[in-house]
Design a protein around this motif. Structure first.
Motif, PDB file in Angstrom:
ATOM      1  N   LEU A 192      20.655  31.508  18.684  1.00  0.00           N
ATOM      2  CA  LEU A 192      19.713  30.386  18.644  1.00  0.00           C
ATOM      3  C   LEU A 192      18.679  30.491  19.762  1.00  0.00           C
ATOM      4  O   LEU A 192      17.494  30.175  19.561  1.00  0.00           O
ATOM      5  CB  LEU A 192      20.470  29.063  18.734  1.00  0.00           C
ATOM      6  CG  LEU A 192      21.256  28.658  17.484  1.00  0.00           C
ATOM      7  CD1 LEU A 192      22.237  27.539  17.805  1.00  0.00           C
ATOM      8  CD2 LEU A 192      20.314  28.228  16.363  1.00  0.00           C
ATOM      9  N   PHE A 238      20.456  27.237   8.329  1.00  0.00           N
ATOM     10  CA  PHE A 238      19.493  27.004   9.410  1.00  0.00           C
ATOM     11  C   PHE A 238      18.701  28.274   9.710  1.00  0.00           C
ATOM     12  O   PHE A 238      17.470  28.251   9.787  1.00  0.00           O
ATOM     13  CB  PHE A 238      20.213  26.518  10.671  1.00  0.00           C
ATOM     14  CG  PHE A 238      19.274  26.226  11.809  1.00  0.00           C
ATOM     15  CD1 PHE A 238      18.595  25.023  11.877  1.00  0.00           C
ATOM     16  CD2 PHE A 238      19.048  27.173  12.804  1.00  0.00           C
ATOM     17  CE1 PHE A 238      17.700  24.757  12.906  1.00  0.00           C
ATOM     18  CE2 PHE A 238      18.163  26.919  13.843  1.00  0.00           C
ATOM     19  CZ  PHE A 238      17.496  25.712  13.892  1.00  0.00           C
ATOM     20  N   SER A 288      18.188  23.646  18.359  1.00  0.00           N
ATOM     21  CA  SER A 288      17.797  23.405  16.969  1.00  0.00           C
ATOM     22  C   SER A 288      16.493  22.618  16.888  1.00  0.00           C
ATOM     23  O   SER A 288      15.562  22.981  16.157  1.00  0.00           O
ATOM     24  CB  SER A 288      18.923  22.656  16.252  1.00  0.00           C
ATOM     25  OG  SER A 288      18.512  22.167  15.001  1.00  0.00           O
ATOM     26  N   GLN A 296      17.710  19.229  13.887  1.00  0.00           N
ATOM     27  CA  GLN A 296      16.831  19.295  12.714  1.00  0.00           C
ATOM     28  C   GLN A 296      16.366  17.907  12.293  1.00  0.00           C
ATOM     29  O   GLN A 296      15.194  17.708  11.947  1.00  0.00           O
ATOM     30  CB  GLN A 296      17.571  19.944  11.540  1.00  0.00           C
ATOM     31  CG  GLN A 296      17.917  21.402  11.717  1.00  0.00           C
ATOM     32  CD  GLN A 296      18.660  21.919  10.500  1.00  0.00           C
ATOM     33  OE1 GLN A 296      18.069  22.174   9.461  1.00  0.00           O
ATOM     34  NE2 GLN A 296      19.966  22.065  10.619  1.00  0.00           N
ATOM     35  N   CYS A 319      12.770  23.934  15.412  1.00  0.00           N
ATOM     36  CA  CYS A 319      12.102  23.240  14.304  1.00  0.00           C
ATOM     37  C   CYS A 319      10.698  22.785  14.681  1.00  0.00           C
ATOM     38  O   CYS A 319       9.757  22.917  13.882  1.00  0.00           O
ATOM     39  CB  CYS A 319      12.938  22.051  13.847  1.00  0.00           C
ATOM     40  SG  CYS A 319      14.514  22.491  13.055  1.00  0.00           S
ATOM     41  N   ILE A 325      23.704  21.033  15.376  1.00  0.00           N
ATOM     42  CA  ILE A 325      22.558  21.775  14.849  1.00  0.00           C
ATOM     43  C   ILE A 325      21.774  20.910  13.865  1.00  0.00           C
ATOM     44  O   ILE A 325      20.536  20.891  13.872  1.00  0.00           O
ATOM     45  CB  ILE A 325      23.041  23.083  14.192  1.00  0.00           C
ATOM     46  CG1 ILE A 325      23.584  24.036  15.267  1.00  0.00           C
ATOM     47  CG2 ILE A 325      21.909  23.757  13.405  1.00  0.00           C
ATOM     48  CD1 ILE A 325      24.238  25.287  14.723  1.00  0.00           C
TER      49      ILE A 325
END
Length: 503
Positions: free
Chosen positions: A235, A72, A21, A484, A25, A480
């Motif tokens: 992911l 997400f 995650s 972030q 980002c 997750i």
């Protein structure tokens, strides 16, 4: 690392949900990102084991809070449908009280209310009231608290946030809160089971966590076809689509710090450097083992006095027959809940007569077992740091197989075609998990928000943390979110060099 001369660079240590995650980002913000992963697969605890025609999810098996994961992917212009098919389970799970006595928990809410009513008259209406409160906590928690970086109490100085605190039941115990609405032991067990892994007995967990019941009973229990590892694959694919580089089978063994910054990341495949480091591996291991003592944020005493959530003893088992009485999720609650909880949280000992969880994903998914066979995943929650050896593992395996066979009404011992165990020693070996923990820190009031280990190193300016030992806590959606939150903090503060003025 293949970065351009003018771009910002980042190294993410660990490819669990938080690491993936965070990497995604940062990559979306223009960072050149490399993930360094110790193991041969991405996913951390959510790796996959393939053997004898079976595919086992090695860790998480409950897919809750689907909107967190959907949001997400949507953030990056993707849909979950681009990667896998998600279906809601119905029944959500079953609870086994004895060999002949089992209760299926329906996905449909009206059917659930009727079930409650049949067990305790008046409890259907009480369930409405209980879940109204739980919904408020869930929605307020997700809106006002889950995405906070936990760096200062000033994050919560907002009229809406402040008002919501009074309705969050932070100072009332979960056990006491549930008993305001229900009294039948079976209903209490159903409602208290989600907090079993939070790190304390229901009497010591804040009533805030009735939000878990809302996630269970209103948002539903889901399953990604192909297994939970499909989320890891999704992911990982998204990370690569965003330009993230992956280094597998590469272990970090030292972080070299110069002038209050990580200068070099020493690994089994050479030395790397980057502007930013996110440690999404075990926080304690990074803080106390990869850094020199003068650069650690927390002392050994600090870590030894943390209250940990449970570890677990796991078995991955393949049987060459179908077991009609099993459902996808099965909770074996024939024994006393309080005695097992006391072994986890008080005496720190192996339970004599444990509760256990059995996942049988082959009920939903043909791809996880050969035709005519079942894929079984057993889990006993245990205290972290217990002795772990083959004798103990064999003892509990025989116990679980017998209890499962008693419930199914047929012998299983001669039908086992694959078996592998996983426990404390494996968590340490594979993840450097502090005390062999499986679920991170306990979600107690004294280990919440700003009282958790910080996402920002106290002594190294470009080192940040993500994962289950920091905010918001353990679990797939929280992990997750953790990535972030940490990436967002870096983007907001590091780019502007604001963080240097507050360290």
């Amino acid at each position: 690392m293949g970065k351009s001369a003018h771009s910002k660079s980042a190294i993410v240590i660990g490819s669990g949900f938080a690491g993936l995650s965070g990497a995604i980002c940062l990559a979306a913000e223009g960072y050149d990102v490399t993930i360094i992963e110790k193991n041969s697969q991405t996913g951390g605890r959510a790796r996959m084991l393939e053997a004898s025609g079976f595919r086992f999810d090695m860790g998480p098996s409950w897919y809750w809070m689907p909107e967190v994961i959907q949001q997400f992917f949507k953030r990056f212009g993707r849909s979950l449908d681009d990667y896998f098919h998600l279906q809601r389970l119905d029944p959500s799970y079953q609870v086994i009280f004895s060999g002949e006595d089992a209760l299926s928990v329906p996905a449909d809410y009206e059917a659930l209310k009727k079930l409650f009513e049949s067990i305790e008259p008046g409890s259907g209406t009480q369930l409405d009231a209980f879940l109204r409160e739980a919904r408020y906590k869930y929605e307020s928690g997700m809106q006002h608290f889950a995405y906070k970086p936990g760096q200062s109490l000033t994050e919560f100085i907002d009229p809406k946030v402040f008002r919501s605190l009074f309705r969050m039941d932070m100072l009332t115990s979960f056990s006491k809160h549930v008993r305001k609405y229900f009294s039948h032991p079976r209903l209490l067990q159903i409602l208290e089971f989600p907090v079993l892994f939070l790190g304390a007995e229901p009497a010591k967990i804040p009533a805030l966590y009735s939000m878990m019941n809302y996630a269970d009973m209103r948002l539903g229990t889901w399953y990604p076809q192909g297994g939970m590892h499909c989320l890891v694959t999704a992911l990982t694919s998204l990370a690569q689509e965003m330009g993230v580089d992956l280094l597998l089978d590469t272990e970090v063994f030292k972080l070299n710090v110069q002038n209050k910054k990580v200068k070099h990341v020493h690994t089994t495949r050479g030395c790397f450097s980057a502007d930013i480091i996110i440690a999404a591996a075990d926080y304690h291991h990074v803080d106390r083992c990869l850094l020199s003592p003068q650069h650690s944020s927390y002392s050994d005493h600090y870590w030894e006095t943390r209250k940990m959530a449970p570890s677990c003893l796991l078995y991955y088992v393949g049987v060459n027959k179908k077991l009609p009485r099993l459902q996808h999720h099965n909770l074996f609650f024939e024994s006393d809940f309080s005695e097992h909880a006391a072994c986890i949280y008080n005496t720190r000992s192996w339970p004599e007569d444990p509760l256990f969880y059995l996942c049988c994903p082959s009920k939903t998914d043909r791809t996880v077992a050969p035709p005519g066979m079942e894929n079984l995943f057993f889990l006993i929650p245990t205290a972290p740091g217990l002795p772990d050896n083959a004798t103990i593992r064999n003892h509990y395996f025989d116990m679980l197989i017998k209890r499962t066979a008693d419930f199914c009404g047929e012998d299983l011992s001669s039908n086992i075609v694959f078996r592998q165990s996983y426990a404390h020693n494996n968590f340490v070996e594979d993840y450097h998990a502090f005390k062999g923990n499986a679920y991170g820190l306990a979600n107690t009031l004294k280990q919440t928000a700003v009282l958790k280990p910080s996402i920002r190193s106290k002594r190294v300016n470009n080192l940040f943390f993500a994962g289950q030992l920091t905010v918001p806590g353990p679990g797939v959606p929280p992990a997750i979110i953790s990535g972030q939150v940490t990436a967002g903090y870096i983007i907001k503060h590091y780019n502007k060099r604001v963080y240097e003025s507050v360290i």
